[in-house]
Design an enzyme around this catalytic site. Structure first.
Site, PDB file in Angstrom:
ATOM      1  N   ARG A 272       0.937  -1.448  -0.014  1.00 46.70           N
ATOM      2  CA  ARG A 272       0.020  -0.162   0.018  1.00 46.70           C
ATOM      3  C   ARG A 272       0.809   1.253  -0.005  1.00 46.70           C
ATOM      4  O   ARG A 272       1.556   1.620   1.254  1.00 46.70           O
ATOM      5  CB  ARG A 272      -0.872   0.032   1.152  1.00 46.70           C
ATOM      6  CG  ARG A 272      -1.728   1.339   1.717  1.00 46.70           C
ATOM      7  CD  ARG A 272      -2.652   1.174   2.457  1.00 46.70           C
ATOM      8  NE  ARG A 272      -2.214   0.675   4.037  1.00 46.70           N
ATOM      9  CZ  ARG A 272      -1.537   1.242   4.792  1.00 46.70           C
ATOM     10  NH1 ARG A 272      -1.304   2.586   4.699  1.00 46.70           N
ATOM     11  NH2 ARG A 272      -1.287   0.579   5.815  1.00 46.70           N
ATOM     12  N   HIS A 276      -3.638   3.992   4.705  1.00 41.70           N
ATOM     13  CA  HIS A 276      -4.592   3.055   4.739  1.00 41.70           C
ATOM     14  C   HIS A 276      -5.992   3.529   4.379  1.00 41.70           C
ATOM     15  O   HIS A 276      -6.795   3.011   3.577  1.00 41.70           O
ATOM     16  CB  HIS A 276      -4.596   2.500   6.203  1.00 41.70           C
ATOM     17  CG  HIS A 276      -5.816   1.624   6.624  1.00 41.70           C
ATOM     18  ND1 HIS A 276      -5.843   0.398   6.128  1.00 41.70           N
ATOM     19  CD2 HIS A 276      -6.911   1.845   7.342  1.00 41.70           C
ATOM     20  CE1 HIS A 276      -6.896  -0.180   6.454  1.00 41.70           C
ATOM     21  NE2 HIS A 276      -7.779   0.647   7.287  1.00 41.70           N
ATOM     22  N   TYR A 285       4.469   5.672  11.062  1.00 37.72           N
ATOM     23  CA  TYR A 285       4.737   4.303  11.750  1.00 37.72           C
ATOM     24  C   TYR A 285       5.611   3.502  10.512  1.00 37.72           C
ATOM     25  O   TYR A 285       6.083   2.318  10.812  1.00 37.72           O
ATOM     26  CB  TYR A 285       3.409   3.370  11.805  1.00 37.72           C
ATOM     27  CG  TYR A 285       2.435   3.476  10.702  1.00 37.72           C
ATOM     28  CD1 TYR A 285       2.461   2.573   9.559  1.00 37.72           C
ATOM     29  CD2 TYR A 285       1.325   4.130  10.690  1.00 37.72           C
ATOM     30  CE1 TYR A 285       1.654   2.511   8.475  1.00 37.72           C
ATOM     31  CE2 TYR A 285       0.412   4.322   9.780  1.00 37.72           C
ATOM     32  CZ  TYR A 285       0.518   3.478   8.796  1.00 37.72           C
ATOM     33  OH  TYR A 285      -0.542   3.201   7.667  1.00 37.72           O
TER      34      TYR A 285
END
Length: 377
Positions: A272, A276, A285
């Site tokens: 990805r 998200h 992160y």
């Protein structure tokens, strides 16, 4: 303590290298005839689909940033896994998505504005599956669609709609879910029932490396594909950034499902690139080095290199680019023209047929609003 010698590996089916060369891995050799049988027009369609998907995805993200959508769910980077698998399905097959399979729906005939309408918050469901290529509704509750898909596949089995040898009738179910969903109880229960009933079904996990902010390495100490064997079905790991491999593996699994050979479990390893959802900040992160590593493995760039090596012209690529831009502009224009829903909408489709309770509640709302305007209640 001695270092662990346990070996948790799974071979990966890959036809195109990261550089765009047709060089099948040993595990991919058996799938090569499925690709060699495809005419150029179908091979070029893969590229067209992925390019349109990328452009529409960018348009959707921009609309959300401009306050026109409540949310957008990016699919940037996962185009090959989605396009290859979607093109492997037959018209009679049923597809159960999660919430990121925009191009899958478009391939099945879904107007992408219906997806934007859902994410704009002006529809309660989205679309009628039977009118959109048996493409079922998006589900924001993780893994719930795996149970929906398995239940439908069980119904197909009970109805004798698979394993008859009739290519026009035999039907399979394809369900998409993410690596994060594999940790949900729903997914595991669906796998148990699918194996028990030998459903005509393919489970396709898009392993995009992150379950929001949790890395797949924390969720699964071994390749996710290995879980298929634990449930009594073949588990295949495929390079999800290789559209040819994604197509071939899914097509073979769907054909086996329609023939009555039971379910299969596919792990498409992809990434990805974006967030998200637009409510997420992935810089919190993951590192830029990681993103750069996967960006260099872009599925569209890889496939374009291979098509060009086969003789695809600059004119073809320019035509596709213009078509993708036009599609994105059309989606944006029509999304901005979407009317606000009327208040009666909330009472529609609560029941399959008109229901007196809904009529009573609508009448109550009418009376209440009149009372606010100084009218008789």
């Amino acid at each position: 303590m001695a270092a662990s010698t346990r070996d948790f590996t799974a071979p990966t089916v890959q036809l195109l290298t990261h550089e765009g060369e047709l060089r099948p891995t040993a595990e991919a050799e058996a799938y090569l005839p499925l690709i060699e049988a495809l005419p150029d027009v179908e091979l070029q369609q893969f590229y067209r689909d992925m390019s349109i998907s990328r452009r529409v995805d960018i348009a959707g993200a921009n609309l959300q940033r401009q306050g026109q959508l409540a949310l957008w769910v990016p699919s940037h980077g996962q185009e090959a896994a989605q396009v290859g698998s979607a093109r492997a399905a037959r018209p009679q097959d049923h597809i159960f998505p999660s919430y990121r399979e925009h191009i899958v729906g478009m391939i099945r005939g879904l107007d992408p504005v219906k997806i934007l309408s859902l994410l704009r918050g002006i529809t309660q469901g989205g679309w009628e599956p039977s009118e959109n290529g048996n493409f079922h509704l998006y589900t924001l509750v993780l893994a719930s669609q795996t149970l929906h898909a398995t239940g439908y596949a069980m119904g197909l089995t009970l109805d004798g709609a698979a394993g008859t040898g009739d290519p026009e009738r035999d039907t399979a179910v394809l369900v998409y879910f993410g690596d994060g969903s594999t940790s949900q109880g729903d997914a595991n229960e669906a796998l148990v029932f699918a194996s028990s009933y030998q459903t005509p079904q393919v489970f396709l996990v898009q392993n995009n490396q992150w379950a929001i902010s949790v890395p797949v390495s924390r969720q699964s100490r071994s390749p996710i594909a290995l879980r298929g064997g634990g449930f009594g079905m073949p588990g295949i790991r495929v390079d999800g950034n290789d559209v040819l491999a994604s197509y071939a593996v899914t097509r073979q699994a769907l054909e086996e499902a329609r023939a009555g050979d039971g379910p299969s479990f596919i792990e498409a390893v992809t990434y990805r690139i974006g967030a998200h959802t637009t409510a997420d900040d992935p810089t919190k992160y993951r590192t830029q080095d990681e993103v750069d590593h996967w960006t260099a493995r872009d599925p569209i760039t890889r496939y374009r290199t291979w098509l060009a090596s086969r003789g695809a012209s600059d004119a073809f690529f320019a035509e596709v680019e213009q078509e993708a831009q036009d599609a994105a502009a059309d989606v944006r224009r029509r999304a901005l023209e979407l009317p606000a829903p009327t208040r009666e909408t909330i009472f529609e489709h609560v029941y399959s047929e008109p229901h007196p309770l809904m009529a009573e509640q609508l009448a109550w709302l009418d009376a209440f609003e009149r009372s606010l305007d100084g009218g008789a209640a």
